[in-house]
Design an enzyme around this catalytic site. Structure first.
Site, PDB file in Angstrom:
ATOM      1  N   THR A  11      74.311 -18.145  32.013  1.00  0.00           N
ATOM      2  CA  THR A  11      74.233 -17.541  30.671  1.00  0.00           C
ATOM      3  C   THR A  11      72.838 -16.992  30.365  1.00  0.00           C
ATOM      4  N   ASP A  14      68.668 -13.901  34.119  1.00  0.00           N
ATOM      5  CA  ASP A  14      68.857 -13.667  35.559  1.00  0.00           C
ATOM      6  C   ASP A  14      70.287 -13.970  35.978  1.00  0.00           C
ATOM      7  N   ARG A  34      76.525 -25.513  30.255  1.00  0.00           N
ATOM      8  CA  ARG A  34      76.493 -26.814  29.578  1.00  0.00           C
ATOM      9  C   ARG A  34      77.240 -26.693  28.262  1.00  0.00           C
ATOM     10  N   ASP A  57      76.061 -30.310  33.648  1.00  0.00           N
ATOM     11  CA  ASP A  57      74.715 -30.296  33.070  1.00  0.00           C
ATOM     12  C   ASP A  57      73.702 -30.756  34.111  1.00  0.00           C
ATOM     13  N   ALA A  80      69.174 -22.474  36.460  1.00  0.00           N
ATOM     14  CA  ALA A  80      69.081 -23.189  35.180  1.00  0.00           C
ATOM     15  C   ALA A  80      67.754 -23.924  35.074  1.00  0.00           C
ATOM     16  N   SER A 124      58.509 -20.098  40.528  1.00  0.00           N
ATOM     17  CA  SER A 124      57.838 -19.211  39.568  1.00  0.00           C
ATOM     18  C   SER A 124      56.366 -18.982  39.890  1.00  0.00           C
ATOM     19  N   GLU A 126      54.242 -19.003  37.737  1.00  0.00           N
ATOM     20  CA  GLU A 126      53.494 -19.947  36.883  1.00  0.00           C
ATOM     21  C   GLU A 126      52.860 -21.063  37.723  1.00  0.00           C
ATOM     22  N   TYR A 148      55.616 -26.888  32.217  1.00  0.00           N
ATOM     23  CA  TYR A 148      56.620 -26.063  32.904  1.00  0.00           C
ATOM     24  C   TYR A 148      56.157 -25.734  34.325  1.00  0.00           C
ATOM     25  N   ARG A 216      49.905  -9.880  33.310  1.00  0.00           N
ATOM     26  CA  ARG A 216      51.059 -10.301  34.101  1.00  0.00           C
ATOM     27  C   ARG A 216      51.505  -9.177  35.030  1.00  0.00           C
TER      28      ARG A 216
HETATM   29  P1  NAP Z   1      66.701 -18.145  30.771  1.00  0.00           P
HETATM   30  O1  NAP Z   1      67.151 -16.810  30.269  1.00  0.00           O
HETATM   31  O2  NAP Z   1      65.879 -19.017  29.895  1.00  0.00           O
HETATM   32  O3  NAP Z   1      68.013 -18.957  31.234  1.00  0.00           O
HETATM   33  C1  NAP Z   1      67.978 -20.321  31.506  1.00  0.00           C
HETATM   34  C2  NAP Z   1      69.382 -20.810  31.813  1.00  0.00           C
HETATM   35  O4  NAP Z   1      69.342 -22.212  32.118  1.00  0.00           O
HETATM   36  C3  NAP Z   1      70.386 -20.639  30.667  1.00  0.00           C
HETATM   37  O5  NAP Z   1      71.611 -20.205  31.203  1.00  0.00           O
HETATM   38  C4  NAP Z   1      70.514 -22.058  30.134  1.00  0.00           C
HETATM   39  O6  NAP Z   1      71.752 -22.309  29.500  1.00  0.00           O
HETATM   40  C5  NAP Z   1      70.414 -22.851  31.427  1.00  0.00           C
HETATM   41  N1  NAP Z   1      70.133 -24.276  31.215  1.00  0.00           N
HETATM   42  C6  NAP Z   1      69.033 -24.813  30.630  1.00  0.00           C
HETATM   43  N2  NAP Z   1      69.110 -26.135  30.621  1.00  0.00           N
HETATM   44  C7  NAP Z   1      70.278 -26.471  31.222  1.00  0.00           C
HETATM   45  C8  NAP Z   1      70.943 -27.727  31.502  1.00  0.00           C
HETATM   46  N3  NAP Z   1      70.409 -28.893  31.151  1.00  0.00           N
HETATM   47  N4  NAP Z   1      72.139 -27.690  32.145  1.00  0.00           N
HETATM   48  C9  NAP Z   1      72.689 -26.520  32.484  1.00  0.00           C
HETATM   49  N5  NAP Z   1      72.127 -25.305  32.223  1.00  0.00           N
HETATM   50  C10 NAP Z   1      70.946 -25.294  31.595  1.00  0.00           C
HETATM   51  O7  NAP Z   1      65.874 -17.962  32.136  1.00  0.00           O
HETATM   52  P2  NAP Z   1      65.777 -16.690  33.124  1.00  0.00           P
HETATM   53  O8  NAP Z   1      64.679 -15.799  32.654  1.00  0.00           O
HETATM   54  O9  NAP Z   1      67.127 -16.147  33.383  1.00  0.00           O
HETATM   55  O10 NAP Z   1      65.211 -17.404  34.430  1.00  0.00           O
HETATM   56  C11 NAP Z   1      66.085 -17.987  35.394  1.00  0.00           C
HETATM   57  C12 NAP Z   1      65.319 -19.007  36.219  1.00  0.00           C
HETATM   58  O11 NAP Z   1      64.239 -18.356  36.887  1.00  0.00           O
HETATM   59  C13 NAP Z   1      64.684 -20.149  35.429  1.00  0.00           C
HETATM   60  O12 NAP Z   1      64.712 -21.294  36.252  1.00  0.00           O
HETATM   61  C14 NAP Z   1      63.249 -19.699  35.235  1.00  0.00           C
HETATM   62  O13 NAP Z   1      62.409 -20.809  35.041  1.00  0.00           O
HETATM   63  C15 NAP Z   1      63.007 -18.996  36.547  1.00  0.00           C
HETATM   64  N6  NAP Z   1      62.012 -17.918  36.535  1.00  0.00           N
HETATM   65  C16 NAP Z   1      62.116 -16.913  35.640  1.00  0.00           C
HETATM   66  C17 NAP Z   1      61.200 -15.867  35.674  1.00  0.00           C
HETATM   67  C18 NAP Z   1      61.287 -14.714  34.699  1.00  0.00           C
HETATM   68  O14 NAP Z   1      60.298 -13.981  34.578  1.00  0.00           O
HETATM   69  N7  NAP Z   1      62.429 -14.504  34.043  1.00  0.00           N
HETATM   70  C19 NAP Z   1      60.174 -15.867  36.636  1.00  0.00           C
HETATM   71  C20 NAP Z   1      60.120 -16.923  37.549  1.00  0.00           C
HETATM   72  C21 NAP Z   1      61.054 -17.927  37.512  1.00  0.00           C
HETATM   73  P3  NAP Z   1      71.987 -22.115  27.897  1.00  0.00           P
HETATM   74  O15 NAP Z   1      72.493 -20.704  27.743  1.00  0.00           O
HETATM   75  O16 NAP Z   1      73.006 -23.144  27.614  1.00  0.00           O
HETATM   76  O17 NAP Z   1      70.676 -22.339  27.208  1.00  0.00           O
HETATM   77  N1  GDD Z   2      55.845 -15.620  24.450  1.00  0.00           N
HETATM   78  C1  GDD Z   2      54.748 -15.039  23.950  1.00  0.00           C
HETATM   79  N2  GDD Z   2      54.704 -14.733  22.617  1.00  0.00           N
HETATM   80  N3  GDD Z   2      53.719 -14.780  24.779  1.00  0.00           N
HETATM   81  C2  GDD Z   2      52.627 -14.163  24.259  1.00  0.00           C
HETATM   82  C3  GDD Z   2      52.537 -13.817  22.914  1.00  0.00           C
HETATM   83  C4  GDD Z   2      53.615 -14.116  22.027  1.00  0.00           C
HETATM   84  O1  GDD Z   2      53.604 -13.862  20.844  1.00  0.00           O
HETATM   85  N4  GDD Z   2      51.329 -13.212  22.709  1.00  0.00           N
HETATM   86  C5  GDD Z   2      50.693 -13.194  23.879  1.00  0.00           C
HETATM   87  N5  GDD Z   2      51.470 -13.767  24.830  1.00  0.00           N
HETATM   88  C6  GDD Z   2      51.094 -13.981  26.230  1.00  0.00           C
HETATM   89  C7  GDD Z   2      51.222 -15.449  26.687  1.00  0.00           C
HETATM   90  O2  GDD Z   2      50.094 -16.201  26.251  1.00  0.00           O
HETATM   91  C8  GDD Z   2      51.289 -15.262  28.201  1.00  0.00           C
HETATM   92  O3  GDD Z   2      49.991 -15.194  28.751  1.00  0.00           O
HETATM   93  C9  GDD Z   2      51.974 -13.890  28.371  1.00  0.00           C
HETATM   94  O4  GDD Z   2      51.971 -13.271  27.074  1.00  0.00           O
HETATM   95  C10 GDD Z   2      53.405 -13.955  28.898  1.00  0.00           C
HETATM   96  O5  GDD Z   2      54.134 -14.887  28.119  1.00  0.00           O
HETATM   97  P1  GDD Z   2      55.732 -15.038  28.244  1.00  0.00           P
HETATM   98  O6  GDD Z   2      56.383 -13.717  28.094  1.00  0.00           O
HETATM   99  O7  GDD Z   2      56.134 -16.131  27.313  1.00  0.00           O
HETATM  100  O8  GDD Z   2      55.948 -15.432  29.777  1.00  0.00           O
HETATM  101  P2  GDD Z   2      55.213 -16.498  30.718  1.00  0.00           P
HETATM  102  O9  GDD Z   2      54.368 -15.711  31.685  1.00  0.00           O
HETATM  103  O10 GDD Z   2      54.567 -17.578  29.956  1.00  0.00           O
HETATM  104  O11 GDD Z   2      56.442 -17.150  31.488  1.00  0.00           O
HETATM  105  C11 GDD Z   2      57.523 -16.339  31.992  1.00  0.00           C
HETATM  106  O12 GDD Z   2      57.241 -15.948  33.312  1.00  0.00           O
HETATM  107  C12 GDD Z   2      57.156 -17.002  34.261  1.00  0.00           C
HETATM  108  C13 GDD Z   2      56.813 -16.377  35.609  1.00  0.00           C
HETATM  109  O13 GDD Z   2      55.417 -16.219  35.718  1.00  0.00           O
HETATM  110  C14 GDD Z   2      58.807 -17.178  31.899  1.00  0.00           C
HETATM  111  O14 GDD Z   2      59.902 -16.360  32.214  1.00  0.00           O
HETATM  112  C15 GDD Z   2      58.778 -18.323  32.886  1.00  0.00           C
HETATM  113  O15 GDD Z   2      60.048 -18.992  32.899  1.00  0.00           O
HETATM  114  C16 GDD Z   2      58.480 -17.736  34.279  1.00  0.00           C
HETATM  115  O16 GDD Z   2      58.458 -18.762  35.253  1.00  0.00           O
END
Ligand code: NAP
Ligand code: GDD
Length: 323
Positions: A11, A14, A34, A57, A80, A124, A126, A148, A216
């Site tokens: 959901t 990704d 979940r 879950d 997830a 990630s 991160e 995280y 980023r």
């Molecule tokens: P997202 O939009 O926040 O989606 C997270 C998903 O995890 C949702 O479907 C959520 O379900 C599910 N989830 C959370 N807790 C759970 C639980 N206890 N049991 C079952 N499902 C659960 O994240 P995303 O951006 O698609 O990212 C996907 C994955 O890639 C994550 O692991 C994230 O940390 C990692 N990642 C993301 C990025 C990025 O830039 N997007 C980069 C690097 C790594 P609900 O809908 O129920 O909340």
């Molecule tokens: N969210 C958010 N909101 N971030 C802000 C804001 C704000 O108002 N203003 C500045 N930022 C800055 C944050 O401090 C951070 O340095 C940057 O924008 C990116 O923040 P996010 O978009 O929240 O992403 P993230 O880099 O912390 O984490 C995302 O990317 C990771 C991969 O590097 C998430 O998707 C993580 O799940 C993922 O692993």
């Protein structure tokens, strides 16, 4: 034979792109969801009749084992997680349960049911945190800067460990930030593009942001899910950095997004100290040379194209919602 895939986090952003991609390749796609009092299927509604969803879950080991027994997937994509970095300081234990131990629960279930199931872990950038070198690649040391990030380091190493201990086909994809019109509105790209649309249409005047200097390596989620799948099609399991190799600041993101809608960001953006993080990841830029060479993976959407795509999608959505 039809291949079966199980996606946790289907959901999420990704999960929705990956499900669509796998359906397009003829997969039978199963998703783990979940239980919630209100359904969170908004991102996958258009695919619902082609997906099979199952309740389980990350916190509940038996539900995961039963799910894998029932579906018997060829591939598991563990997406997830509690994925929002600021929440990880407010709920560090829950973040550890979902984002760290949840990975072990998934791996244990695969190990118990069938070790030949191929496993993808969503790691990630991160994990690089306070970066030791630039650009970051697969062997750059980790220095996570949030609960995280720490949890993701655990998830990465337990994936590597199950590969080494049990010869499982377990891959860790170290993905840099990837965004899309389906991104959650709390993440900075979508917060900005949603804010731009609302300001443009007169529904809001100001947008509060935190650290504008953070940098980023932003790519498009639709490109990144292809790398996940390709990792699981190789002869041997391995870990890969997936990134564009370009970095931009939040300030550049804001300039571009407001500019695309014909707005001057200086008249609308305010910084709010409450949105700064206790420890910041100041800069990230990935080196995806290995993914390019081994997987043949390349991003197709660049930063400017991504921002334009997201602003246009939010303008259209906000216009529609406002009638
Ligand atoms: P997202 O939009 O926040 O989606 C997270 C998903 O995890 C949702 O479907 C959520 O379900 C599910 N989830 C959370 N807790 C759970 C639980 N206890 N049991 C079952 N499902 C659960 O994240 P995303 O951006 O698609 O990212 C996907 C994955 O890639 C994550 O692991 C994230 O940390 C990692 N990642 C993301 C990025 C990025 O830039 N997007 C980069 C690097 C790594 P609900 O809908 O129920 O909340
Ligand atoms: N969210 C958010 N909101 N971030 C802000 C804001 C704000 O108002 N203003 C500045 N930022 C800055 C944050 O401090 C951070 O340095 C940057 O924008 C990116 O923040 P996010 O978009 O929240 O992403 P993230 O880099 O912390 O984490 C995302 O990317 C990771 C991969 O590097 C998430 O998707 C993580 O799940 C993922 O692993």
């Amino acid at each position: 034979m039809t291949r079966r895939a199980l996606i946790t986090g289907i959901t999420g952003q990704d999960g929705a792109y990956l499900a669509e991609f796998l359906l397009g390749r003829g997969y039978e796609v199963h998703g783990m969801v979940r239980r919630a009092s209100t359904a969170t299927f908004e991102r996958i509604n258009h695919l619902r009749d082609r997906l099979t969803l199952h309740q389980a879950d990350l916190l509940d080991q038996l539900s995961i084992v039963n799910l894998i027994r029932e579906v018997r997937p060829h591939e598991v994509y563990n997406l997830a997680a509690q994925s929002f970095v600021p929440t990880s300081w407010l709920q560090p234990l829950l973040t550890g349960e979902f984002t760290a131990l949840g990975v072990t629960r998934m791996l244990e279930a695969v190990r118990l049911v069938d070790r030949d199931i191929r496993f993808y872990q969503a790691s990630s950038s991160e994990m690089f945190g306070k970066v030791r070198e630039e650009p970051q690649h697969e062997s750059t040391p980790f220095w996570p800067r949030s609960p995280y990030g720490v949890a993701k380091v655990y998830g990465h190493w337990i994936t590597v460990n199950y590969r080494e201990s049990y010869e499982m086909f377990a891959c860790s994809g170290i993905l840099f930030n990837h965004e899309s019109p389906l991104r959650g509105k709390e993440f900075v790209t979508r917060k900005v593009t949603d804010g731009v649309a609302r300001i443009k249409l007169g529904l809001q005047q100001k947008l509060k942001l935190g650290n504008l200097d953070a940098m980023r390596d932003w790519g498009f989620a639709g490109d990144y899910v292809k790398a996940m799948w390709t990792m699981l099609q190789q002869e041997a399991p391995d870990d890969y950095v997936v990134a564009t190799g370009q970095k931009h600041s939040v300030r550049q993101l804001v300039e571009l997004a407001f500019g695309h809608a014909g707005l001057d960001w200086r008249q609308h953006v305010e910084t709010d100290p409450a949105l700064f993080r206790p420890a910041e990841v100041n800069t990230l830029r990935g080196d995806a040379a290995k993914a390019r060479k081994v997987l043949g993976w390349r991003p197709e959407v660049d930063f400017a194209g991504l921002v334009r795509m997201m602003v246009d999608a939010d303008l259209e959505r906000v216009r529609r919602e406002a009638g």
